[in-house]
Design an enzyme around this catalytic site. Structure first.
Site, PDB file in Angstrom:
ATOM      1  N   ARG A 198       9.724 -13.965   0.877  1.00  0.00           N
ATOM      2  CA  ARG A 198      10.872 -13.627   1.722  1.00  0.00           C
ATOM      3  C   ARG A 198      12.070 -14.454   1.355  1.00  0.00           C
ATOM      4  NH1 ARG A 198       7.991 -10.715   6.364  1.00  0.00           N
ATOM      5  NH2 ARG A 198       9.603  -9.199   6.728  1.00  0.00           N
ATOM      6  N   GLU A 203      14.483 -10.522   4.526  1.00  0.00           N
ATOM      7  CA  GLU A 203      14.275 -11.945   4.266  1.00  0.00           C
ATOM      8  C   GLU A 203      14.741 -12.837   5.398  1.00  0.00           C
ATOM      9  OE1 GLU A 203      16.458 -12.840   0.759  1.00  0.00           O
ATOM     10  OE2 GLU A 203      14.858 -12.159  -0.549  1.00  0.00           O
TER      11      GLU A 203
HETATM   12  N1  PCD Z   1      20.709  -3.062   8.166  1.00  0.00           N
HETATM   13  C1  PCD Z   1      19.433  -2.735   7.894  1.00  0.00           C
HETATM   14  C2  PCD Z   1      18.752  -3.436   6.887  1.00  0.00           C
HETATM   15  C3  PCD Z   1      17.452  -3.079   6.593  1.00  0.00           C
HETATM   16  N2  PCD Z   1      16.837  -2.106   7.291  1.00  0.00           N
HETATM   17  C4  PCD Z   1      15.464  -1.742   6.947  1.00  0.00           C
HETATM   18  O1  PCD Z   1      14.663  -2.873   6.905  1.00  0.00           O
HETATM   19  C5  PCD Z   1      13.787  -2.855   5.761  1.00  0.00           C
HETATM   20  C6  PCD Z   1      14.033  -4.081   4.834  1.00  0.00           C
HETATM   21  O2  PCD Z   1      15.269  -3.896   4.203  1.00  0.00           O
HETATM   22  P1  PCD Z   1      15.932  -4.950   3.187  1.00  0.00           P
HETATM   23  O3  PCD Z   1      16.313  -6.181   3.903  1.00  0.00           O
HETATM   24  O4  PCD Z   1      16.962  -4.244   2.410  1.00  0.00           O
HETATM   25  O5  PCD Z   1      14.746  -5.425   2.237  1.00  0.00           O
HETATM   26  P2  PCD Z   1      14.000  -4.596   1.072  1.00  0.00           P
HETATM   27  O6  PCD Z   1      14.694  -4.812  -0.209  1.00  0.00           O
HETATM   28  O7  PCD Z   1      13.713  -3.252   1.523  1.00  0.00           O
HETATM   29  O8  PCD Z   1      12.631  -5.354   1.056  1.00  0.00           O
HETATM   30  C7  PCD Z   1      12.497  -6.620   0.441  1.00  0.00           C
HETATM   31  C8  PCD Z   1      12.131  -7.661   1.500  1.00  0.00           C
HETATM   32  O9  PCD Z   1      11.141  -7.118   2.396  1.00  0.00           O
HETATM   33  C9  PCD Z   1      10.493  -8.077   3.240  1.00  0.00           C
HETATM   34  N3  PCD Z   1       9.712  -7.397   4.238  1.00  0.00           N
HETATM   35  C10 PCD Z   1       8.464  -6.931   3.914  1.00  0.00           C
HETATM   36  N4  PCD Z   1       7.827  -6.141   4.800  1.00  0.00           N
HETATM   37  C11 PCD Z   1       6.600  -5.681   4.507  1.00  0.00           C
HETATM   38  N5  PCD Z   1       5.985  -4.901   5.417  1.00  0.00           N
HETATM   39  N6  PCD Z   1       5.977  -5.993   3.345  1.00  0.00           N
HETATM   40  C12 PCD Z   1       6.580  -6.780   2.432  1.00  0.00           C
HETATM   41  O10 PCD Z   1       5.976  -7.052   1.284  1.00  0.00           O
HETATM   42  C13 PCD Z   1       7.839  -7.314   2.695  1.00  0.00           C
HETATM   43  N7  PCD Z   1       8.464  -8.168   1.825  1.00  0.00           N
HETATM   44  C14 PCD Z   1       9.579  -8.923   2.328  1.00  0.00           C
HETATM   45  C15 PCD Z   1      10.422  -9.451   1.187  1.00  0.00           C
HETATM   46  S1  PCD Z   1       9.862 -10.818   0.383  1.00  0.00           S
HETATM   47 MO1  PCD Z   1      11.040 -11.003  -1.657  1.00  0.00          MO
HETATM   48  O11 PCD Z   1      10.156  -9.982  -2.599  1.00  0.00           O
HETATM   49  O12 PCD Z   1      10.258 -12.700  -1.871  1.00  0.00           O
HETATM   50  O13 PCD Z   1      12.439 -11.482  -2.558  1.00  0.00           O
HETATM   51  S2  PCD Z   1      12.496  -9.615  -0.360  1.00  0.00           S
HETATM   52  C16 PCD Z   1      11.584  -8.890   0.812  1.00  0.00           C
HETATM   53  C17 PCD Z   1      14.029  -1.536   5.056  1.00  0.00           C
HETATM   54  O14 PCD Z   1      13.109  -0.598   5.462  1.00  0.00           O
HETATM   55  C18 PCD Z   1      15.425  -1.155   5.537  1.00  0.00           C
HETATM   56  O15 PCD Z   1      15.704   0.134   5.443  1.00  0.00           O
HETATM   57  C19 PCD Z   1      17.516  -1.430   8.296  1.00  0.00           C
HETATM   58  O16 PCD Z   1      16.938  -0.554   8.945  1.00  0.00           O
HETATM   59  N8  PCD Z   1      18.833  -1.753   8.579  1.00  0.00           N
HETATM   60 CU   LIG Z   2      17.010 -14.127  -0.879  1.00  0.00          CU
END
Ligand code: PCD
Ligand SMILES: [Cu+]
Length: 808
Positions: free
Chosen positions: A386, A762
């Site tokens: 993420r 994220e």
């Molecule tokens: N304003 C706004 C924004 C957004 N959205 C929604 O929410 C979702 C998300 O988006 P974005 O923020 O554009 O993102 P993407 O490109 O599609 O995807 C990617 C991310 O995604 C998250 N979350 C999740 N969930 C699940 N169930 N599984 C997974 O594996 C995963 N992975 C994680 C990660 S670690 Mo890296 O690869 O470390 O850079 S980066 C990442 C999609 O369905 C869309 O369409 C809405 O509704 N509105």
């Molecule tokens: Cu990022």
């Protein structure tokens, strides 16, 4: 009686943007009808499995495959010697480094791939793995990045010239044989001057530990080489199928049109499935050699021990301020542990990702960041969880630094944030470390959040709790965790973002069928995010056909337009924009057709939800459904029939989602047990496509943040053994630990995105980790604590309490 259908009812019938449309993909997932890579079974398919190194650093003296080959059902055992003639014993990484596919003379981390066994079923393969005799000679192990930079032990012998000199790496000169790169941004001298002249300076070193996203489904693939047609099909858990196709073509020499890469359903990616793994290369080679399909699927331990980890950043910071708390400068140095190979997946020009977003939500006039990448005897990766681009690290850094500065100033941390926020009228805002924040309204979000939890009331309660604790009336302390994060997602503008020279645009191709339904294909790939649901919503609003009549398809390079895939929350900012743009092309042609059918000038019709109407005469209209049919029949003379469009979208800028999070935590001083009483999360991701999906994304991201902040860790001992390679030792939170999250939002649309949407996937992780961590640290502030490292598991919290003398 014919009740007239209102405009609103017509809009509702489309299921477009802003509605809580139920996830269309869940019908198959909840019935066990998903099609994951391990569900793919091809006739005559063989199974691959790896012999892996038990040592973190060792010379390979010999490999004897005789006993394994003698086992009934074993078809082949590949070693580096077999791959060398093909030039495939090493492969390029997405970070411009190279990585051994199979151990070439030595191994650099525990679990490294040494030999690849191919057998008639996976059980025979597993048995044969035990029969491969490898003779190792142990070498000194380096697991500490600071030690690595001083050590005589050369980890990467391939990166030292014959005469002992150090050739440049992918990101410039190297200072030591275990050094990968130095990356500097901002003004060093000016920042150091500000820091040395400042009335107040807070300094802290923090370790953001190594962790792993541990997706439910591990990594795997099925390679199938059709020797007659010369076509290779590669099914796998790929977050970037097109990039994988190009990489496979470049390293194997198979023409790109002869390679088809397919990502079927993916059981969670979280960045873990962005990079290329030796398993893919070995399976392709094995299929070419044997002439039949070969499947390779990791087990849980292999996934945890050897695939892309996250973080492992040592961050040293200095933050300067006036006595009133106005921040004047920020200095940061990072020692980044990349393991045995640099296998990050950052855009080429950003070897430490977007770590330079570390000035956060604050108007900081002067700043400097330097990152040193280092090789150690640990698994490679660093792309995931993420935030593939190190924004989580950056936000953790600044949000901890703010807390430490608040202590230094003896000030309330919420107030300190407020007086330093970038103001609404300062956007677009140019940050000292080079980003142009597209939009934001931090004060509004912050005040809303503080009010929602009755911040003043909480502080009063906390003060009382401290009194009570001191008076012996309670053994529980209360922590209030605050975070205001600014994310940077949507890589990205081709002008500064590419991976291996591939610009980071994304794409959408739409075909409207005669009966008014459609298929749209994108260059991204859902791993659980719900793209099939949300992208259809964008189109429903843009082209006026019901979302239920629009199929979204991703992940098959033979049919989907080229795109860079899904990670870094880039799908909405980039492919989502391409979708809207392609939709608008459809609409433009539909307008011409409507005008032609209604016998008026193009400019005399206008789009109205699901139709084009003659201006001033709403009873004269053609619905999009009618127009679709006409496109295949009475299309305008001289104009091509059909209704299709494609858009390759190169975003002008990133998008900058933000949020205000507050965590209220009770901590039992005698056991170190944490109890999250409240967690309030306000997210601003611009225009909200599907509020229900957003909420789900926030719940998931916060839970992963809780995991990382409160216990999850990939830990190594001094010998380089992974101590947390199974789910017995690797903390995964369950319903027991997870609180009832309160979600909220403000909407500050991105000014450059066609529908104003920013990413959100994220954000909850990026903002959640510092929020949980700040709560733990804050609980002990009254007793003199400045900072403790994550993960804050019960044992470490107990130790903190003990060191502060709270156990009497
Ligand atoms: N304003 C706004 C924004 C957004 N959205 C929604 O929410 C979702 C998300 O988006 P974005 O923020 O554009 O993102 P993407 O490109 O599609 O995807 C990617 C991310 O995604 C998250 N979350 C999740 N969930 C699940 N169930 N599984 C997974 O594996 C995963 N992975 C994680 C990660 S670690 Mo890296 O690869 O470390 O850079 S980066 C990442 C999609 O369905 C869309 O369409 C809405 O509704 N509105
Ligand atoms: Cu990022």
């Amino acid at each position: 009686m014919n009740k007239e259908i209102t405009r609103q009812e017509r809009a509702d019938a489309l299921g477009g943007m802003g509605c809580k449309r139920k996830r269309v993909e869940d019908a198959r997932f909840t019935q066990g009808k998903g099609n994951y890579v391990d569900d793919i079974k091809l006739p005559g398919m063989l199974f691959g499995d790896f012999v892996r190194s038990p040592y973190a650093h060792a010379r390979i003296k010999s490999i004897n495959t005789d006993r394994a080959m003698a086992l009934d059902g074993v078809v082949a055992v590949l070693t580096a010697d077999d791959l060398r003639p093909l030039g495939l014993h090493w492969m390029p990484t997405l970070a411009g480094d190279k990585q051994m596919v199979l151990a070439d003379g030595k191994v650099l981390f525990q679990g490294q791939e040494v030999a690849y066994v191919v057998a008639k079923d996976r059980y025979i393969a597993a048995d044969a793995v035990e029969l491969v005799d490898v003779e190792y000679e142990e070498l000194p192990v380096v697991v500490d990045p600071f030690e690595a930079l001083k050590s005589d032990t050369v980890l990467r012998e391939d990166l030292v010239a014959e005469d002992g000199s150090l050739p440049d790496g992918a990101h410039g000169p190297r200072k030591h044989h275990n050094h990968i790169f130095t990356w500097e941004v901002g003004e060093k001298d000016a920042t150091e001057q500000v820091v040395s002249d400042a009335a107040v300076v807070a300094e802290e070193t923090m370790y953001y530990h190594r962790t792993h996203p541990c997706p439910l489904e591990t990594c795997g693939c099925v390679a199938s080489m059709d020797k007659v047609n010369g076509k290779l099909t590669l099914y796998g858990t790929f977050q970037a199928p097109h990039a994988i196709r190009t990489v496979v073509s470049l390293i194997s020499g198979i023409e790109e049109h002869n390679i088809r890469v397919v990502s079927p359903d993916i059981g969670g990616g979280f960045g873990n499935k962005v990079g290329a793994y030796p398993g893919y290369v070995c399976s392709v080679v094995a299929s070419i050699v044997t002439g039949v399909p070969v499947k390779w699927i990791e087990d849980r331990m292999e996934n945890l021990m050897t695939t892309a980890f996250a973080r492992d950043y040592w961050m040293k910071g200095k933050i300067a301020a006036t006595p009133e708390g106005k921040i004047t400068g920020l200095w940061c140095h990072v020692t980044a542990d990349h393991g045995g190979f640099d296998a990050c997946a950052d855009p080429t020009k950003f070897p430490a990702g977007f770590m330079n977003i570390c000035t956060g939500s604050y108007d900081i006039p002067t700043a400097y960041l330097a990152v040193d990448g280092v090789y150690t005897n640990k698994a490679p990766g660093g792309v995931s969880y993420r935030c593939s681009f190190r924004v989580t690290e950056a936000v953790y850094f600044i949000e901890r630094m703010i807390e430490v500065l608040a202590i230094e100033l003896n000030m309330d941390a919420a107030e300190l944030r407020r007086i330093n926020f970038i103001k609404k009228d300062q956007f677009p805002y140019q940050s000292a470390l080079g980003w142009e924040y597209d939009s934001g309204d931090y004060h509004t979000a912050w005040d809303k959040a503080l009010k929602a939890v009755d911040y003043e009331g909480l502080r009063a309660e906390q003060a009382q709790r401290v009194e009570d604790f001191k008076a012996g009336k309670t053994r529980k302390l209360m922590g209030i965790g605050l975070t205001h994060f600014t994310e940077i997602v949507g890589a990205g503008p081709v002008k500064n973002c590419d991976i291996l020279g591939l610009g980071m645009f994304d794409s959408c191709e739409i075909r409207i069928h005669p009966t008014g339904s459609a298929i749209a294909r994108l260059g991204t790939i859902s791993q659980g995010q719900g793209h099939a649901t949300t992208f259809a919503q964008i189109l429903a609003t843009e082209i006026g056909l019901p979302a239920d009549n629009i199929t979204i398809e991703e992940g098959d390079t033979d049919t989907a337009p080229y795109g860079l895939g899904t990670y870094g929350s880039r799908s909405t900012p980039v492919a989502g924009a391409a979708t809207a743009m392609a939709g608008r092309k459809i609409r433009a042609k539909a307008q011409m057709i409507a005008a032609y059918l209604l016998e008026v000038h193009d400019d005399d019709v206008e789009f109205d939800v699901d139709r084009f109407v003659v201006k001033g005469a709403p009873e004269k209209f053609k619905t999009m459904k009618e127009i679709a049919f006409a496109a295949y029949n009475q299309a305008i003379p001289g104009i091509e029939p059909g209704l299709e469009a494609v858009s390759y979208y190169d975003p002008p800028n990133m998008t900058y989602p933000f949020g205000a999070y507050i965590c209220v935590m009770d901590i039992d001083v005698d056991t170190g047990v944490t109890d999250i009483r409240r967690f309030y999360a306000l997210d601003d991701c611009g225009t909200r496509i599907n509020p229900m999906i957003i909420e789900g994304q926030v719940h998931g991201g916060l839970t992963e943040a809780l995991a990382v902040a409160l216990g999850q860790e990939i830990a190594y001992d001094d010998m380089g053994n992974v101590k947390t390679g199974t789910l017995m030792d690797f903390f995964l939170p369950t319903a027991w630990e997870v609180p009832n999250y309160e979600t909220d939002h403000t909407v500050t649309p991105s000014p450059h995105h066609p529908i104003g949407a920013k990413g959100v996937g994220e954000s909850p992780h990026v903002g959640g980790v510092p929020c949980f961590s700040n709560a733990v640290n804050d609980a002990f502030r009254a007793f003199g604590l400045r900072h403790t490292h994550m993960p804050h598991d019960h044992w470490r919290i107990w130790k903190t309490a003990n060191e502060l003398g709270l156990h009497g």
